[in-house]
Design an enzyme around this catalytic site. Structure first.
Site, mmCIF file in Angstrom:
data_model
loop_
_atom_site.group_PDB
_atom_site.id
_atom_site.type_symbol
_atom_site.label_atom_id
_atom_site.label_comp_id
_atom_site.label_asym_id
_atom_site.label_seq_id
_atom_site.Cartn_x
_atom_site.Cartn_y
_atom_site.Cartn_z
ATOM 1 N N TYR A 47 4.754 4.258 11.441
ATOM 2 C CA TYR A 47 5.000 2.817 11.517
ATOM 3 C C TYR A 47 5.801 2.222 10.357
ATOM 4 O O TYR A 47 6.000 1.013 10.303
ATOM 5 C CB TYR A 47 3.675 2.040 11.685
ATOM 6 C CG TYR A 47 2.627 2.341 10.623
ATOM 7 C CD1 TYR A 47 2.656 1.703 9.388
ATOM 8 C CD2 TYR A 47 1.600 3.249 10.882
ATOM 9 C CE1 TYR A 47 1.698 1.961 8.432
ATOM 10 C CE2 TYR A 47 0.630 3.519 9.912
ATOM 11 C CZ TYR A 47 0.681 2.876 8.699
ATOM 12 O OH TYR A 47 -0.270 3.141 7.745
ATOM 13 N N HIS A 89 -2.958 4.196 5.227
ATOM 14 C CA HIS A 89 -4.145 3.330 5.362
ATOM 15 C C HIS A 89 -5.389 4.004 4.794
ATOM 16 O O HIS A 89 -6.123 3.440 3.983
ATOM 17 C CB HIS A 89 -4.332 2.974 6.838
ATOM 18 C CG HIS A 89 -5.638 2.335 7.162
ATOM 19 N ND1 HIS A 89 -5.977 1.094 6.679
ATOM 20 C CD2 HIS A 89 -6.679 2.767 7.907
ATOM 21 C CE1 HIS A 89 -7.191 0.786 7.128
ATOM 22 N NE2 HIS A 89 -7.632 1.773 7.868
ATOM 23 N N ARG A 93 0.868 -1.175 0.000
ATOM 24 C CA ARG A 93 0.000 0.000 0.000
ATOM 25 C C ARG A 93 0.908 1.229 0.000
ATOM 26 O O ARG A 93 1.579 1.501 0.988
ATOM 27 C CB ARG A 93 -0.849 -0.052 1.264
ATOM 28 C CG ARG A 93 -2.025 0.862 1.333
ATOM 29 C CD ARG A 93 -2.570 0.826 2.750
ATOM 30 N NE ARG A 93 -1.693 1.543 3.648
ATOM 31 C CZ ARG A 93 -1.467 1.217 4.917
ATOM 32 N NH1 ARG A 93 -2.036 0.173 5.446
ATOM 33 N NH2 ARG A 93 -0.660 1.940 5.657
HETATM 34 C C1 LIG Z 1 -13.901 -6.637 12.554
HETATM 35 C C2 LIG Z 1 -13.119 -5.383 12.351
HETATM 36 N N1 LIG Z 1 -12.175 -5.016 13.245
HETATM 37 C C3 LIG Z 1 -11.498 -3.872 13.076
HETATM 38 C C4 LIG Z 1 -11.736 -3.045 12.014
HETATM 39 C C5 LIG Z 1 -10.993 -1.718 11.863
HETATM 40 N N2 LIG Z 1 -10.061 -1.812 10.712
HETATM 41 C C6 LIG Z 1 -10.390 -1.339 9.500
HETATM 42 S S1 LIG Z 1 -9.253 -1.680 8.349
HETATM 43 C C7 LIG Z 1 -8.254 -2.443 9.450
HETATM 44 C C8 LIG Z 1 -6.985 -3.060 8.982
HETATM 45 C C9 LIG Z 1 -7.225 -4.078 7.935
HETATM 46 O O1 LIG Z 1 -6.023 -4.617 7.493
HETATM 47 P P1 LIG Z 1 -5.981 -5.643 6.294
HETATM 48 O O2 LIG Z 1 -6.956 -6.737 6.508
HETATM 49 O O3 LIG Z 1 -4.567 -6.033 6.077
HETATM 50 O O4 LIG Z 1 -6.532 -4.817 5.055
HETATM 51 P P2 LIG Z 1 -5.899 -3.514 4.402
HETATM 52 O O5 LIG Z 1 -6.385 -2.338 5.196
HETATM 53 O O6 LIG Z 1 -4.423 -3.634 4.442
HETATM 54 O O7 LIG Z 1 -6.455 -3.501 3.028
HETATM 55 C C10 LIG Z 1 -8.825 -2.408 10.722
HETATM 56 C C11 LIG Z 1 -8.187 -2.942 11.936
HETATM 57 C C12 LIG Z 1 -12.726 -3.474 11.103
HETATM 58 N N3 LIG Z 1 -13.032 -2.759 10.018
HETATM 59 N N4 LIG Z 1 -13.383 -4.631 11.282
#
Ligand SMILES: Cc1ncc(C[n+]2csc(CCOP(=O)(O)OP(=O)(O)O)c2C)c(N)n1
Ligand SMILES: [Mg+2]
Lengths: 383, 344
Positions: free
Chosen positions: A291, A282, A278
């Site tokens: 980070y 975020h 990415r």
């Molecule tokens: C069940 C749940 N817990 C926490 C969140 C908050 N949250 C949104 S995105 C994220 C990180 C997701 O990481 P990843 O699965 O690697 O996807 P990326 O953002 O890298 O596409 C978090 C913790 C959420 N959306 N859903």
């Protein structure tokens, strides 16, 4: 034990002793073919590119350029206050585009909250795809129209939906495949495990597509899992795991297309892990410098999906200056149109709040709707 | 209203033995599956075994394992895949094995089942039933006796229905399966084996969702109750006649949508009300019901609306549960506290 012809039941004697356990259920699957390769599959920069259909390569290029422009435009819209938030896929366009293009019309895409680009590449109107992030409604489109499930924010919860839909399609005799997207962080969720297990048990025609971009917001993969790779997790469920260079759009498209074809002919589910990165934070609200080091970002910029394909196509004489300009102009037209449409305030009817809670409004909601209507009328009069 | 029929009358109607609530529920699913090929039953042990309470007995045999499916043991996965099946046009009827084992499925329930219609502006409704055996009184060890209705009631987008009679078990489940909205169908475990002369062979009534019924008309006060507490209230009402009280008993049947009309009409007639349920009293269903009754009937009330509820405890171990469950005496005590002298 001796076989007796007599039907008389023997008393439980010494003969009933058995040093080994009786036959119980055992997995019949040989794990070896399920294992992912040690290195992610790459096509660009290898001789295998020669086997690719030039028309497909040009299509992928146009989509990548468009996707990159879409990400930039959506990010700009957050700065102008036209989007509440935007989780960018800059740097991940190869995965987004390949996921959409690997599917047939009749198939279903189950995007995560980050995957508006995949939905747009599948044909969804960008304004409708961005409705959730603009905030005028949640899902801004009819999922059945393009067979794109609602963008899913609770991580990994869309995965069992994909399994259920694919299972239902198979029960009905339709050769429909579901492709479900999830991030590396999402693979730690219980729903990831349950979805993969159900899919394998049911041999549901599903492809699980993990974009491993190294981070879940700020948390690196090392704090997420101790598995040899995310693709290795497939083996525990009895399905194949595939590892692919997620910035090599041709490789991702190839792996996903094979997995979709396998699912369609009744071969069951596949887990695909794409290694990507990415480039943006975020979301626009995040500060990635807290980070990760800029050097890491720079290294990935040198392995950029658009750049990789552009160089390859140029070297092979499949893309010239005119081709590049045409792709850029098409992307610019899309961006201009998106900008213009997003600059208009959405028309909101607050009474819509009550319209779709139940098929038939309850008496209690009718009362509350009447209250809001009265408030709105009073507001209108005082204006 | 189950009127006792004589053995002779039952025989004349071609009935051999009375039906249980479990049988009525089974019959409802069977009839729905026969009528509508999109109805699919799924859950833990619902196939070969017929469910731990035998409520799905025979369905896998009659309709095949694709229509009545033993799933892997994972409640979130069961409900999550049911969401996908509903997206493709099926009508899943999901069994959660016990009240407390439905909790792993809460995220799917709250974030998707309940919200999908709303999120998609009606494009993607969730026609499914989530059957949950609930409540205590069966001597179950821990995690087998929760009254979990308040969690479901507090989630907009769900219907929450609970039968208290054999007839309603059939009638309400048929309606729940036919509904285009998700219905959490709470089955009072301790009434599974309650009997009625309702015959599964006779044409069975389909009951509307959202309508309470007066099970026992009366004039002195209204007992508002549902599910497992209905028999307690009916018994209390009989016992109360000795004290000169003629109690009306309202069976809510549907907690969401809530039938304000029937409840308020009854309380306006009687002027006094007690809400009775097993679920804990604090922030329990009775709190909502008492508030609604007070808002609508304040000038008709001779006394505050009282609640008889389970204590605010983790569900007790089986040897102590009788102290927790609202019984006839506790109901009568509450009725006695309805300010009989003050008002008159
Ligand atoms: C069940 C749940 N817990 C926490 C969140 C908050 N949250 C949104 S995105 C994220 C990180 C997701 O990481 P990843 O699965 O690697 O996807 P990326 O953002 O890298 O596409 C978090 C913790 C959420 N959306 N859903
Ligand atoms: Mg990630």
């Amino acid at each position: 034990m001796q076989q007796r012809s007599s039907t008389v039941q023997e008393p439980l004697a010494e003969t009933a002793y058995r040093p080994t356990p009786p036959p119980a259920w055992r997995p019949r699957t040989d794990p070896a073919p399920l294992l992912p390769d040690a290195e992610p599959l790459r096509v660009l920069g290898t001789d295998a590119v020669a086997d690719a259909d030039p028309a497909l390569l040009r299509r992928l290029y146009a989509e990548l350029v468009r996707g990159r422009r879409y990400n930039a435009q959506a990010t700009a819209l957050t700065k102008q206050g036209r989007l509440a938030v935007y989780p960018s896929t800059t740097g991940q366009e190869a995965c987004e585009v390949a996921a959409a293009l690997a599917l047939e019309e009749r198939d279903w895409l189950f995007p995560s909250y980050r995957d508006t680009l995949a939905a747009v590449a599948r044909g969804l109107d960008p304004v409708q795809a961005l409705t959730l992030l603009r905030g005028d409604w949640h899902t801004g489109y009819d999922p059945r129209e393009h067979r794109v499930a609602p963008l899913c924010t609770p991580l990994a919860t869309q995965l069992p939906h994909a399994v259920g839909l694919a299972h239902a399609a198979r029960l009905k005799g339709d050769d429909v495949v579901a492709l479900a997207m999830v991030g590396d962080g999402g693979t730690s969720e219980g729903d990831f495990h349950e979805a993969l297990n159900f899919a394998a048990v049911w041999q549901a025609p599903v492809v699980f597509f993990v974009q491993n971009n190294g981070f879940a917001i700020s948390v690196p993969l090392a704090k997420q899992t101790a598995a040899p790779s995310l693709a290795h997790k497939a083996v525990g469920y009895g399905m194949p795991g595939r590892l692919v260079d997620g910035n090599d759009v041709v490789a991702v498209h190839q792996v996903l297309t094979e997995a979709v074809a396998r699912a369609r002919r009744g071969g069951g589910p596949t887990l695909v892990e794409a290694i990507t990165y990415r480039i943006d934070a975020h979301t626009n609200a995040d500060d990635a410098t807290r980070y990760r080091a800029e050097g890491e970002v720079e290294a990935w910029r040198a392995h950029d999906p658009v750049l990789l394909l552009e160089r390859e196509l140029t070297e092979r004489g499949l893309l010239d200056e005119d081709g590049r300009r045409a792709a850029a102009e098409a992307a610019e037209t899309m961006a201009a149109e998106l900008r213009e449409r997003m600059n208009a305030d959405p028309v909101l009817d607050p009474m819509d709040l009550f319209t779709h809670v139940y098929a038939e409004q309850t008496a209690q909601l009718r009362e509350q709707a009447a209250q809001l209507r009265a408030e709105l009328e009073a507001e209108g009069e005082s204006r | 209203m189950t009127t006792a029929t004589t053995g002779a009358a039952a025989k004349a109607a071609g009935r051999t033995k009375p039906a249980t609530m479990a049988q009525a529920l089974q019959r409802a699913m069977r009839d729905a599956m026969a009528e509508d090929p999109t109805v699919h039953v799924m859950g833990e042990d619902v196939g070969t075994l017929g469910g731990v309470f035998r409520v799905t007995d025979g369905l896998a045999k009659e309709f095949g394992e694709d229509r009545c499916t033993d799933t892997p043991l994972a409640e979130a996965g069961i409900l999550g895949t049911a969401v996908g099946m509903a997206m493709y046009g099926l009508r899943p009827v999901v069994e959660m094995q016990f009240d407390a084992f439905a909790y792993p499925a809460f995220e799917q329930l709250v974030s998707h089942v309940a919200k999908m219609r709303n999120r998609t502006r009606g494009a993607m409704p969730m026609p499914m039933v989530i059957r949950v055996p609930y409540g205590g009184g069966i001597g179950g060890v821990e995690h087998h006796s929760d009254s979990s209705e308040i969690y479901y009631m507090a989630t907009p987008g769900l219907h929450v229905v609970t039968p208290a009679t054999v007839e309603d078990a059939y009638g309400l489940l048929r309606t729940a399966i036919a509904s285009d909205d998700p219905v959490v169908f709470l089955e009072p475990k301790r009434l599974y084996w309650s009997k009625s002369d309702w015959s599964p062979e006779a044409p069975a009534r389909v009951e509307p969702i959202g309508k309470a019924v007066v099970r026992r008309p009366g004039t002195s006060a209204t007992l508002i109750t549902y599910g497992p507490s209905l028999p307690v209230c009916l018994e209390a009402a009989e016992a109360a006649t000795a004290e000169g009280w003629d109690l009306e008993v309202v069976d809510l049947r549907s907690l969401v949508p809530f039938d304000d009309e029937t409840v308020a009409a009854s309380v306006r007639r009687t002027g006094r009300a007690v809400v009775v349920h097993e679920s804990g009293g604090f922030a329990g269903p009775g709190a909502e019901i008492a508030a609604r009754v007070t808002e609508r009937c304040f000038h008709h009330l001779e006394a505050p609306v009282l609640r008889v509820a389970g204590f605010d405890l983790p569900y007790p171990p089986p040897m102590l549960e009788r102290h927790h469950l609202p019984g006839v005496d506790r109901v009568l005590d509450a009725v006695a506290r309805l300010q009989w002298e003050a008002g008159n």
